[in-house]
Write a protein that holds these residues in place. Sequence first.
Motif, short mmCIF file in Angstrom:
data_model
loop_
_atom_site.label_atom_id
_atom_site.label_comp_id
_atom_site.label_asym_id
_atom_site.label_seq_id
_atom_site.Cartn_x
_atom_site.Cartn_y
_atom_site.Cartn_z
N SER A 154 27.47 -8.57 -40.58
CA SER A 154 26.31 -7.97 -41.25
C SER A 154 26.15 -8.56 -42.65
CB SER A 154 26.47 -6.45 -41.35
OG SER A 154 26.56 -5.85 -40.08
N LEU A 155 27.25 -8.83 -43.30
CA LEU A 155 27.23 -9.35 -44.66
C LEU A 155 26.45 -10.65 -44.76
CD1 LEU A 155 28.51 -8.75 -47.49
CD2 LEU A 155 30.37 -10.27 -46.82
N PHE A 156 26.51 -11.48 -43.70
CA PHE A 156 25.88 -12.79 -43.72
C PHE A 156 24.66 -12.87 -42.80
CE2 PHE A 156 30.31 -13.55 -44.99
CZ PHE A 156 30.10 -14.17 -46.20
N TYR A 157 24.11 -11.73 -42.41
CA TYR A 157 22.88 -11.68 -41.61
C TYR A 157 23.01 -12.38 -40.27
CZ TYR A 157 20.48 -10.30 -45.98
OH TYR A 157 20.08 -9.66 -47.13
N VAL A 158 24.17 -12.32 -39.65
CA VAL A 158 24.35 -13.01 -38.37
C VAL A 158 24.89 -12.07 -37.29
CG1 VAL A 158 24.65 -15.29 -39.40
CG2 VAL A 158 26.66 -13.81 -39.06
N HIS A 159 24.80 -10.78 -37.49
CA HIS A 159 25.41 -9.83 -36.56
C HIS A 159 24.82 -9.96 -35.16
CE1 HIS A 159 27.14 -6.16 -34.94
NE2 HIS A 159 27.84 -6.02 -36.03
N GLY A 160 23.50 -9.98 -35.06
CA GLY A 160 22.86 -10.07 -33.76
C GLY A 160 23.17 -11.36 -33.04
#
Length: 422
Positions: A154-160
Amino acid sequence: MFERVVSNLGRLIGTIPALYRRPKDDTKYNPQIDGLRCLAVASVLLWHGGLRMVRHGDWIDPTGRNTGSLYRFLPHGEIGVVLFFMISGLIIAKPFLSQPDRRIILGKFYYRRIHRIYPPYIIALVLFSIPVFLDFVHANHAWVISPTESFLASLFYVHGIVWNASSMFIPPLWSLEVEVQFYLLFPLMMWIYRAMGPSRIAATMAAMVLYVAALGYVHSVFPFDGRFRYGVLAHLPYFVMGIVVADLVQTYGHAMRTSPRRFDLVFAVGIVLFLLVGLAFTRVNAEARQAVPYSGLEAAAIVACALVMLGAMYGGRCRRIFANSWICLTGTMCYSIYLVHVPLMEAIERLVLRHLPLASVVPWWAVDAMILFPSVWVAGLAYYILVERPFMNRETRPAPVVPAGGAPVEGAPALRVSGPTA
């Protein structure tokens, strides 16, 4: 004495929209855009709040006979996200379509995006991850990853993209990941759009028809994959249509201002279609399996939001409604509301509402609505004032102009596009 206190309190509350309206920057403020943001976030709140009301009712009536009837009348929050994405395309593209022969300074463009959205994002992520890490809130048993893995993604906007799922801490963050991916593509998209010449609106619309049809085919042939669902490619038509609307505003805005009644009608048609598409999304959980229904709903959502946007900006009555100070304030702080609303709703449901001595479903719905939505609005306002607003772009000097053929300032790489540097 009591009347005086009430009167003074009313006057104090009445000053809130003026005190905390959107800070000025180097772009012209359009209040109707914040009004549209209000509509978008209200759609999302209605959906997420309604889901919790349904679940809350299930605690009382395990058969689900009453709660199921409510669920069918909830427009899916996906339609609000579509509107958000189209507003983003409009807002970011509009300055670069207003003046020819200027350049995007890439370093400055990305710095402003990061400065605007990342600090409030990371603060919310940290705040709402603490209860999970301290085991006050248990992670869903269906999760196959740890809280640490979810937090880092989530921190780096790549969770999905990495985990094929939305964030463990703030599920709606998937749409912010898509937004960030759009920011990365935007300079190239703007360059391509500008290179298409005078026929770019018609050519882009034709390309979008083919793209949406292709999305339906891909979605029907391959199994559902969150990496596709939570990626920008699945939502790219919404951003592109926002750019097209910005171009329509720039090219035909003066002519559209002469027909306010017509655009009030445009808005009326758009909002009805907006709600119908939202209800259709609810029936298929925003992911119709067959190609034609999927592409049809995607296209209908685009048309609905475009009509709503144009009607709000150019309709006579609509302009006044969407420029209302309280509506605009809600739209201004929509990012804060979006960040805090799901964890706050979950906490209120589990810690407060679940323990109220009500034994009928209908009173539960009424109490839920009266507590959930005002609480989220007040919490969003507090987060906006204390956290988000300090990072919003303040009034600045106009950005330097880079003449056609001139070298970009500050030694940063640049792309030739239409609009002021940003």
